[in-house]
Scaffold this motif. Structure first.
Motif, PDB file in Angstrom:
ATOM      1  N   ALA A  18       0.834  -1.207   0.000  1.00  0.00           N
ATOM      2  CA  ALA A  18       0.000   0.000   0.000  1.00  0.00           C
ATOM      3  C   ALA A  18       0.870   1.259   0.000  1.00  0.00           C
ATOM      4  O   ALA A  18       0.560   2.235  -0.693  1.00  0.00           O
ATOM      5  CB  ALA A  18      -0.932  -0.013   1.210  1.00  0.00           C
ATOM      6  N   THR A  19       1.968   1.231   0.744  1.00  0.00           N
ATOM      7  CA  THR A  19       2.898   2.368   0.757  1.00  0.00           C
ATOM      8  C   THR A  19       3.504   2.579  -0.619  1.00  0.00           C
ATOM      9  O   THR A  19       3.638   3.712  -1.087  1.00  0.00           O
ATOM     10  CB  THR A  19       4.012   2.126   1.794  1.00  0.00           C
ATOM     11  OG1 THR A  19       3.417   1.942   3.075  1.00  0.00           O
ATOM     12  CG2 THR A  19       4.987   3.281   1.849  1.00  0.00           C
ATOM     13  N   SER A  20       3.866   1.489  -1.272  1.00  0.00           N
ATOM     14  CA  SER A  20       4.426   1.574  -2.616  1.00  0.00           C
ATOM     15  C   SER A  20       3.434   2.182  -3.595  1.00  0.00           C
ATOM     16  O   SER A  20       3.773   3.065  -4.379  1.00  0.00           O
ATOM     17  CB  SER A  20       4.838   0.175  -3.084  1.00  0.00           C
ATOM     18  OG  SER A  20       5.229   0.197  -4.426  1.00  0.00           O
ATOM     19  N   VAL A  21       2.212   1.709  -3.546  1.00  0.00           N
ATOM     20  CA  VAL A  21       1.178   2.225  -4.452  1.00  0.00           C
ATOM     21  C   VAL A  21       0.892   3.689  -4.151  1.00  0.00           C
ATOM     22  O   VAL A  21       0.769   4.513  -5.065  1.00  0.00           O
ATOM     23  CB  VAL A  21      -0.107   1.377  -4.350  1.00  0.00           C
ATOM     24  CG1 VAL A  21      -1.253   2.020  -5.107  1.00  0.00           C
ATOM     25  CG2 VAL A  21       0.151  -0.026  -4.866  1.00  0.00           C
ATOM     26  N   PHE A  22       0.809   4.032  -2.876  1.00  0.00           N
ATOM     27  CA  PHE A  22       0.566   5.422  -2.495  1.00  0.00           C
ATOM     28  C   PHE A  22       1.685   6.321  -3.014  1.00  0.00           C
ATOM     29  O   PHE A  22       1.421   7.393  -3.570  1.00  0.00           O
ATOM     30  CB  PHE A  22       0.440   5.542  -0.978  1.00  0.00           C
ATOM     31  CG  PHE A  22       0.179   6.943  -0.503  1.00  0.00           C
ATOM     32  CD1 PHE A  22      -1.071   7.519  -0.683  1.00  0.00           C
ATOM     33  CD2 PHE A  22       1.176   7.685   0.100  1.00  0.00           C
ATOM     34  CE1 PHE A  22      -1.322   8.816  -0.270  1.00  0.00           C
ATOM     35  CE2 PHE A  22       0.937   8.973   0.521  1.00  0.00           C
ATOM     36  CZ  PHE A  22      -0.310   9.548   0.337  1.00  0.00           C
ATOM     37  N   ALA A  23       2.935   5.880  -2.852  1.00  0.00           N
ATOM     38  CA  ALA A  23       4.066   6.671  -3.345  1.00  0.00           C
ATOM     39  C   ALA A  23       4.006   6.819  -4.856  1.00  0.00           C
ATOM     40  O   ALA A  23       4.305   7.896  -5.395  1.00  0.00           O
ATOM     41  CB  ALA A  23       5.388   6.017  -2.934  1.00  0.00           C
ATOM     42  N   ALA A  24       3.615   5.763  -5.554  1.00  0.00           N
ATOM     43  CA  ALA A  24       3.531   5.818  -7.017  1.00  0.00           C
ATOM     44  C   ALA A  24       2.421   6.746  -7.479  1.00  0.00           C
ATOM     45  O   ALA A  24       2.560   7.437  -8.487  1.00  0.00           O
ATOM     46  CB  ALA A  24       3.314   4.416  -7.580  1.00  0.00           C
ATOM     47  N   VAL A  25       1.316   6.770  -6.754  1.00  0.00           N
ATOM     48  CA  VAL A  25       0.184   7.614  -7.146  1.00  0.00           C
ATOM     49  C   VAL A  25       0.468   9.076  -6.824  1.00  0.00           C
ATOM     50  O   VAL A  25       0.148   9.975  -7.608  1.00  0.00           O
ATOM     51  CB  VAL A  25      -1.107   7.138  -6.460  1.00  0.00           C
ATOM     52  CG1 VAL A  25      -2.231   8.141  -6.638  1.00  0.00           C
ATOM     53  CG2 VAL A  25      -1.517   5.790  -7.013  1.00  0.00           C
ATOM     54  N   VAL A  26       1.105   9.328  -5.688  1.00  0.00           N
ATOM     55  CA  VAL A  26       1.349  10.701  -5.255  1.00  0.00           C
ATOM     56  C   VAL A  26       2.439  11.379  -6.082  1.00  0.00           C
ATOM     57  O   VAL A  26       2.340  12.556  -6.406  1.00  0.00           O
ATOM     58  CB  VAL A  26       1.732  10.720  -3.759  1.00  0.00           C
ATOM     59  CG1 VAL A  26       2.249  12.073  -3.329  1.00  0.00           C
ATOM     60  CG2 VAL A  26       0.537  10.338  -2.920  1.00  0.00           C
TER      61      VAL A  26
END
Length: 136
Positions: A18-26
């Motif tokens: 989830a942290t990885s996806v959040f970083a990629a989206v942000v």
């Protein structure tokens, strides 16, 4: 009590994904600057580690439950299944994250049309179900 470590590993793995996806989206890297390289490395590392933790924990629990029902396998079988799932999910996750990072740059893309798409990216198995193309 014997499933405390696998359950904790699964939750920790899901948090890393989830942290990885959040970083990629942000943050979408657009150059080869040190900041962009660091964000890309952070996204990749958290995705790989999270996927490895989540898949290995789930594999351990599943094969232990099968052993409880009397279905026994060589140690090589759970290892091979976990290894294959980890790599397949990480590969498709990387493709989907790349696709999501491209979408904010697309002026015709509206996340309000499919708000659950970003939420499902935090579930490794759901990454396999997301369409490869962009939705209009």
């Amino acid at each position: 009590m014997e499933y405390v470590y696998p359950i904790f590993g699964f939750l920790a793995g899901m948090a890393l994904v989830a942290t990885s996806v959040f970083a990629a989206v942000v943050y979408t890297p657009t150059t080869s600057s040190p900041v962009d390289s660091a964000v890309t490395a952070f996204t990749g590392i958290t995705l790989q580690l999270g996927d490895c933790l989540a898949v290995s924990s789930a594999t351990a629990v599943v094969f232990d439950l099968l052993d409880g029902f009397g279905v026994r396998f060589s140690l090589l079988v759970p290892f091979a299944v976990g290894y294959a799932l980890t790599h397949v999910i990480a590969y498709y996750s990387s493709l989907r994250i790349t696709d999501v990072q491209r979408q904010p740059l697309d002026p015709e893309f509206d996340i309000r049309e499919n708000p659950l798409q970003l939420a499902t990216l935090s579930i490794p198995g759901a990454l396999l179900l997301l369409p490869a193309g962009r939705r209009r």
